[in-house]
Motif scaffolding. Structure first.
Motif, short mmCIF file in Angstrom:
data_model
loop_
_atom_site.label_atom_id
_atom_site.label_comp_id
_atom_site.label_asym_id
_atom_site.label_seq_id
_atom_site.Cartn_x
_atom_site.Cartn_y
_atom_site.Cartn_z
N THR B 177 0.84 -1.20 0.00
CA THR B 177 0.00 0.00 0.00
C THR B 177 0.87 1.24 0.00
N GLY B 178 0.32 2.31 -0.49
CA GLY B 178 1.04 3.57 -0.51
C GLY B 178 0.13 4.72 -0.14
N PRO B 179 0.69 5.90 0.04
CA PRO B 179 -0.09 7.06 0.48
C PRO B 179 -1.16 7.48 -0.51
N ASN B 180 -1.10 6.93 -1.70
CA ASN B 180 -2.10 7.29 -2.68
C ASN B 180 -3.33 6.38 -2.57
N ASP B 181 -3.27 5.39 -1.70
CA ASP B 181 -4.37 4.43 -1.58
C ASP B 181 -5.42 4.91 -0.57
N ALA B 182 -6.55 4.22 -0.58
CA ALA B 182 -7.59 4.52 0.40
C ALA B 182 -7.98 3.24 1.11
N LEU B 183 -8.34 3.39 2.38
CA LEU B 183 -8.77 2.24 3.19
C LEU B 183 -10.20 2.49 3.65
N VAL B 184 -11.07 1.53 3.40
CA VAL B 184 -12.43 1.64 3.91
C VAL B 184 -12.64 0.54 4.93
N THR B 185 -12.89 0.92 6.16
CA THR B 185 -13.02 -0.06 7.24
C THR B 185 -14.47 -0.12 7.72
N ILE B 186 -14.96 -1.33 7.92
CA ILE B 186 -16.27 -1.49 8.54
C ILE B 186 -16.06 -2.10 9.91
N ALA B 187 -16.47 -1.41 10.95
CA ALA B 187 -16.26 -1.93 12.30
C ALA B 187 -17.37 -1.47 13.22
N LEU B 188 -18.07 -2.43 13.79
CA LEU B 188 -19.15 -2.11 14.72
C LEU B 188 -18.76 -2.53 16.12
N ARG B 189 -19.56 -2.12 17.09
CA ARG B 189 -19.32 -2.58 18.44
C ARG B 189 -19.62 -4.06 18.53
N PRO B 190 -18.98 -4.89 19.29
CA PRO B 190 -17.80 -4.49 20.04
C PRO B 190 -16.59 -4.36 19.13
N TRP B 191 -16.07 -3.18 19.08
CA TRP B 191 -14.92 -2.77 18.28
C TRP B 191 -13.79 -3.80 18.39
N PRO B 192 -13.53 -4.56 17.33
CA PRO B 192 -12.50 -5.60 17.40
C PRO B 192 -11.13 -5.00 17.70
N LYS B 193 -10.34 -5.76 18.41
CA LYS B 193 -9.07 -5.21 18.88
C LYS B 193 -8.10 -4.93 17.75
N GLN B 194 -8.27 -5.62 16.61
CA GLN B 194 -7.33 -5.42 15.51
C GLN B 194 -7.56 -4.10 14.79
N ILE B 195 -8.77 -3.57 14.92
CA ILE B 195 -9.10 -2.36 14.16
C ILE B 195 -8.15 -1.19 14.45
N PRO B 196 -7.92 -0.88 15.72
CA PRO B 196 -6.99 0.22 15.98
C PRO B 196 -5.64 0.01 15.31
N THR B 197 -5.20 -1.23 15.29
CA THR B 197 -3.94 -1.53 14.62
C THR B 197 -3.99 -1.11 13.15
N ILE B 198 -5.06 -1.52 12.51
CA ILE B 198 -5.21 -1.18 11.10
C ILE B 198 -5.27 0.33 10.89
N LEU B 199 -6.08 0.98 11.71
CA LEU B 199 -6.24 2.42 11.53
C LEU B 199 -4.94 3.16 11.81
N ALA B 200 -4.24 2.69 12.85
CA ALA B 200 -2.97 3.34 13.18
C ALA B 200 -2.01 3.19 12.01
N PHE B 201 -2.01 2.00 11.43
CA PHE B 201 -1.15 1.79 10.28
C PHE B 201 -1.51 2.75 9.15
N ALA B 202 -2.81 2.85 8.90
CA ALA B 202 -3.28 3.73 7.83
C ALA B 202 -2.82 5.16 8.09
N LYS B 203 -2.89 5.54 9.35
CA LYS B 203 -2.55 6.92 9.69
C LYS B 203 -1.06 7.17 9.42
N THR B 204 -0.22 6.23 9.85
CA THR B 204 1.21 6.48 9.70
C THR B 204 1.64 6.43 8.25
N THR B 205 1.00 5.59 7.44
CA THR B 205 1.39 5.54 6.03
C THR B 205 0.60 6.51 5.18
#
Lengths: 283, 283
Positions: B177-205
DNA sequence: GGATCTATGAAACCATCGTTTCAGAAATTG
DNA sequence: CAATTTCTGAAACGATGGTTTCATAGATCC
């Protein structure tokens, strides 16, 4: 259509004392204020005393103010005569807006569930609940929904399987089915050519067959002795919406759960526990 | 757009204690109930004590419950009496009926799309439309919807991929993946623990991030610089409904298509042709 | 114009609501 | 496993809301 409180006021308006009329007038003007305000406030707004307010409500036949408020609240919650939501016009090239999307979705849902008969739903639920195994079929665009339906059903009962998209493997999969099983098929227009094959197979092997489909295909399904759950799916742009399909899947799963009673709940909790463990393990 | 109370709850939702979350949840589901009910009733409805209710309001920054109610009333007067479809009461043990199901679904859809701002949707659509590649993430129960969303998006643009459920393979997937990509995440309660990982990754890249979620998780997503598409998903029995999520996915795909204009149409027809051929081949 | 009746709000009274305190339960930490 | 912290509901308490009583003002009737 007025509230019951408004009707009572109108009936008895001339019998009321002048101060009572002042308050009554206020209530007619702002009927929703009853939900939000206290009797003291209502009295103050209309310039009468708390005592007058108490007397008014008693004179109107209520036991006390709480009685009034409860009735008002209840009336708010009652759905009333369902308003038929019109499907927006087909204006080609017109941009899709958020309100329009909402209207389309509402219209489809309303039509779908206003014409869904409880006995049909229950019949379908019964067959799914009592089956030895349950097979879920959904090809092409419907494959995604079929997967979701499988999960929904698997949450409330064991032995729910997805029929693969690959027609080549069907013989193998079908070979393990018996007349005690149930088949739930999701198929929308354009009705995939493999669907009749599946339904015909179900019919000959005496599988109980439930088909979730759209009005243009309902007839075809009916002819295969399937229980038909009919969903409205049309949109002004010529796509179809899967929203009502998903909603139908959910109510079906819910009805199955209801029918299974405690057993379904036990299973649900079991699965919740497992999910939690997986969470912990992965996190 | 949400009320100020709802916003405050979303901001602070994860800081709240479990019982407070129960009550907060209830308030998000039935925002109008604040006007009509006492704090005692709100507490009873959501199964917590009066004390917890008092604490919640204080923790949210209000001086007392009266403060909350006054603000809610003021907001109602400003926005006018919104034609809200009420969410049915929580009558435990009560059987689910078809009309009730319809009402629940309508209420959720209405709330979702009445508060969906066009500019937010467009912003999300723009990022998905202009991205080099699009990644769709949805774990656990949301995996089904994620697959559907992928298909919906793949119909209008190329390069749409699903992130697998298996966390072990993410490094590999993310590496392309690169900064030109987009990530669409679907996450409902109870918010799975892996989601923050994914979002954090998206943020840093510097991936453009769009999150489809429910009101209790909206705050968390917002904090990760994601564009949030908020969906109301609650039901009187304590399950959640995915209907509004699907509907949101559809409107997002539609908005992307609109933005891409002719390109999307060409692609759609192309895909329709291919599908037809497959049909013929298999049938 | 006096007697009687009705209407009304002030104030007393009671009920309910909302807050605070506190003790025990549950989770966390060492 | 003990110590500590956090969470929670029961109960005490004060505040507010709602009802009833009562004194008074006005209207009505002889």
């Amino acid at each position: 259509m007025g509230t019951r409180l408004a009707l009572r006021i109108q009936e008895r308006y001339d019998e009321l004392t002048p101060s009572e009329q002042k308050l009554a007038q206020f209530l007619l003007d702002r009927p929703d204020e009853i939900l939000a305000s206290s009797a003291t406030e209502l009295a103050r707004y209309s310039g009468v005393s708390k005592a007058t307010a108490a007397r008014l409500f008693r004179n109107l036949g209520y036991s006390d103010f709480n009685d009034v408020r409860l009735q008002a609240r209840e009336e708010r919650n009652r759905t009333g005569p369902v308003q038929q939501i019109p499907m927006p016009q087909v204006t080609t090239g017109k941009a899709m807006t958020v309100p329009m999307h909402l209207q389309v979705e509402s219209a489809n849902l309303t039509r779908t569930f206003e014409e869904l008969r409880t006995d049909v739903l229950n019949k379908a639920a019964e067959q799914v609940a009592n089956a030895g195994r349950v097979w879920v079929a959904g090809l092409g665009n419907e494959n995604g929904i079929a997967r979701i339906l499988r999960i929904l059903l698997a949450r409330v009962r064991p032995g729910v399987h997805l029929i693969s998209e690959n027609a080549a493997t069907w013989p193998e999969e079908f070979s393990s089915t018996g007349p005690n099983d149930a088949l739930v098929t999701i198929a929308l227009r354009p009705w995939p050519k493999q669907i009749p094959t599946i339904l015909a197979f179900a019919k000959t092997t005496r599988l109980k067959s439930v088909v979730i489909t759209d009005p243009t295909s309902a007839g075809k399904a009916q002819r295969q002795d399937a229980i038909v759950l009919n969903c409205h799916v049309s949109t002004p742009w010529n796509e179809i919406t899967q929203t009502s399909i998903l909603s139908m899947s959910q109510i079906l799963a819910g009805a199955v759960a209801q029918r299974l009673g405690t057993k379904a709940n036990v299973r649900r909790e079991l699965i919740a526990d497992i999910a939690e463990e997986l969470e912990d393990g992965a996190g």
